[in-house]
Scaffold this active site. Structure first.
Site, mmCIF file in Angstrom:
data_model
loop_
_atom_site.group_PDB
_atom_site.id
_atom_site.type_symbol
_atom_site.label_atom_id
_atom_site.label_comp_id
_atom_site.label_asym_id
_atom_site.label_seq_id
_atom_site.Cartn_x
_atom_site.Cartn_y
_atom_site.Cartn_z
ATOM 1 C CD1 TRP A 27 0.302 -23.356 47.767
ATOM 2 C CD2 TRP A 27 0.809 -24.157 49.791
ATOM 3 N NE1 TRP A 27 -0.178 -24.631 47.845
ATOM 4 C CE2 TRP A 27 0.126 -25.156 49.078
ATOM 5 C CE3 TRP A 27 1.220 -24.436 51.110
ATOM 6 C CZ2 TRP A 27 -0.166 -26.412 49.618
ATOM 7 C CZ3 TRP A 27 0.936 -25.696 51.635
ATOM 8 C CH2 TRP A 27 0.261 -26.665 50.904
ATOM 9 C CD GLU A 40 4.300 -25.277 43.564
ATOM 10 O OE1 GLU A 40 4.443 -26.482 43.301
ATOM 11 O OE2 GLU A 40 3.187 -24.756 43.747
ATOM 12 C CB THR A 46 5.985 -33.667 51.149
ATOM 13 O OG1 THR A 46 7.396 -33.902 51.089
ATOM 14 C CG2 THR A 46 5.508 -34.016 52.525
ATOM 15 N N GLY A 84 11.772 -35.171 54.968
ATOM 16 C CA GLY A 84 12.535 -36.091 54.110
ATOM 17 C C GLY A 84 13.164 -35.401 52.914
ATOM 18 C CE1 TYR A 123 4.638 -29.355 39.517
ATOM 19 C CE2 TYR A 123 6.235 -28.893 41.271
ATOM 20 C CZ TYR A 123 4.924 -28.936 40.811
ATOM 21 O OH TYR A 123 3.910 -28.536 41.633
ATOM 22 C CG ASP A 141 2.106 -32.382 39.335
ATOM 23 O OD1 ASP A 141 1.243 -32.538 38.444
ATOM 24 O OD2 ASP A 141 1.813 -32.015 40.493
ATOM 25 C CB CYS A 194 -8.446 -36.282 37.365
ATOM 26 S SG CYS A 194 -8.168 -37.362 35.949
ATOM 27 C CB CYS A 202 -15.927 -38.991 35.662
ATOM 28 S SG CYS A 202 -14.383 -39.903 35.583
HETATM 29 N N1 ADE Z 1 1.047 -29.588 44.579
HETATM 30 C C1 ADE Z 1 2.107 -28.987 44.048
HETATM 31 N N2 ADE Z 1 1.942 -27.666 43.987
HETATM 32 C C2 ADE Z 1 0.739 -27.410 44.507
HETATM 33 C C3 ADE Z 1 -0.006 -26.241 44.738
HETATM 34 N N3 ADE Z 1 0.489 -25.064 44.423
HETATM 35 N N4 ADE Z 1 -1.225 -26.386 45.281
HETATM 36 C C4 ADE Z 1 -1.694 -27.591 45.594
HETATM 37 N N5 ADE Z 1 -1.048 -28.725 45.411
HETATM 38 C C5 ADE Z 1 0.160 -28.653 44.884
#
Ligand code: ADE
Length: 349
Positions: A27, A40, A46, A84, A123, A141, A194, A202
């Site tokens: 994506w 998204e 997931t 799911g 979100y 998130d 993180c 870190c």
């Molecule tokens: N988690 C939620 N959206 C994301 C994205 N665009 N890239 C990577 N992880 C994600």
């Protein structure tokens, strides 16, 4: 002297790091808001690795908003099978139908309008807005909350909605023109550096210079997530009324907890043997014997039943307007919820 810190300092190092280190995810090769929306929604509950193949297959079958609006529900659910949380898929379709009905060719380019659509909350609206439309709408998130609370040693409960809106506003103020990379850089930092459960990397973090938690080695403490709100405790007294080998039961209401199942007669609160005898006298229920069956507990998602039970051998059923059933029927015909198991076991073979 305390220096006043300025969150703006993280923007450049974070985006620079992201541009070098970002994962190649399917994506990330598109600006099409339809595709970004699908990704998204899939990513909300997931893991990235699990989403990749679903995302590709979904877009091969349904490459446009029109295709999604027209797809049969069975086919849609098949494409979603295994991911799911199927209401996500149904909401995607509802959303596409709504937009097409209103002659809209794409998702709205506005945070408030996005939020009005089925299945799109703060979100998703934030991520679609900032990733697809260059809107200054942060996407908060769990990853982002972890990063933020560690940076600030913020010990507020992250389940508190105020914490999310607070970071939405803080991040909105420091969002650069490249809103997409900024949003994804925060997610990526949460996913790659993180890390949760006290194992963050870190030494590789581009914004450790700004991180209070790193300075004080308190990463393990954040984010603070208070235990689930306490379940309501209901005390009850369960009566197994027995008369000549038959047992008294009643049907629960058709709505609500354990709807339409059968149960033993019961009353609110813990009733002492003394008060139980008084009650039996008042109801004119003649009995031979009372046995204390002890206490039991059953935990539902929002309620706990703390129970006390008695077996009462009655002399006749005349004053007891309940359903009388044999042991055999009780076993085969009536569904008694597990909550009563301890007491049920006392009478079943
Ligand atoms: N988690 C939620 N959206 C994301 C994205 N665009 N890239 C990577 N992880 C994600």
């Amino acid at each position: 002297m305390m220096m006043k810190s300025n969150l703006q300092e993280i923007t450049k190092p974070l985006v620079n790091w992201f541009q070098k280190e970002k994962r190649d995810l399917p994506w990330r090769h598109t600006n099409d808001s339809y595709k970004i929306w699908i990704s998204e929604i899939m990513l909300q509950q997931t893991r990235v690795e699990a989403v990749k193949e679903y995302y590709k297959r979904f877009l091969i079958s349904l490459p446009t908003l029109e295709d999604l609006a027209k797809v049969k529900e069975d086919e849609l659910l098949k494409l979603w099978e295994g991911l799911g949380y199927y209401s996500r898929a149904k909401n995607l379709k509802k959303c596409a139908e709504l937009l097409i009905q209103n002659n809209q060719k794409e998702l709205p380019r506005d945070y408030t309008e996005l939020m009005k659509l089925p299945g799109i909350g703060p979100y998703a609206a934030g991520s679609i807005g900032s990733i697809a439309y260059q809107l200054k709408t942060p996407a908060i998130d769990g990853n982002v909350l972890r990063v933020m609370t560690r940076l600030h040693e913020d010990d507020r409960d992250i389940l508190n909605a105020k914490v999310k809106t607070d970071y939405f506003e803080k991040l909105q103020k420091i969002m650069p023109e490249n809103t997409r990379d900024f949003t994804e850089s925060l997610m990526e930092l949460g996913a790659l550096i993180c890390l949760p459960n006290g194992s963050p990397l870190c030494e590789k973090c581009p914004i450790s210079f700004y991180c209070k938690s790193y300075k004080n080695k308190t990463m393990q403490i954040y984010p603070v997530k208070k235990k689930e709100t306490k379940r309501k405790i209901e005390e009850k007294t369960i009566l197994i009324l027995e008369c000549n080998g038959l047992f008294a039961i009643q049907k629960r209401p058709a709505k609500g907890l354990l709807a339409s199942m059968y149960e033993f007669y019961n009353m609110p609160n813990y009733v002492s043997e003394h008060d139980l005898k008084k009650w039996l006298e008042e109801k004119k229920i003649a009995y031979q014997h009372i046995e204390d069956l002890g206490n039991a507990k059953h935990i539902f998602s929002h309620i706990e039943w703390h129970m006390k039970g008695y077996l009462i051998k009655c002399q006749n059923k005349d004053n007891i307007d309940l359903l009388w059933t044999s042991k055999e029927e009780l076993e085969k015909k009536y569904s008694i919820p597990n909550a009563y198991l301890k007491y049920l076991k006392r009478i079943l073979p």
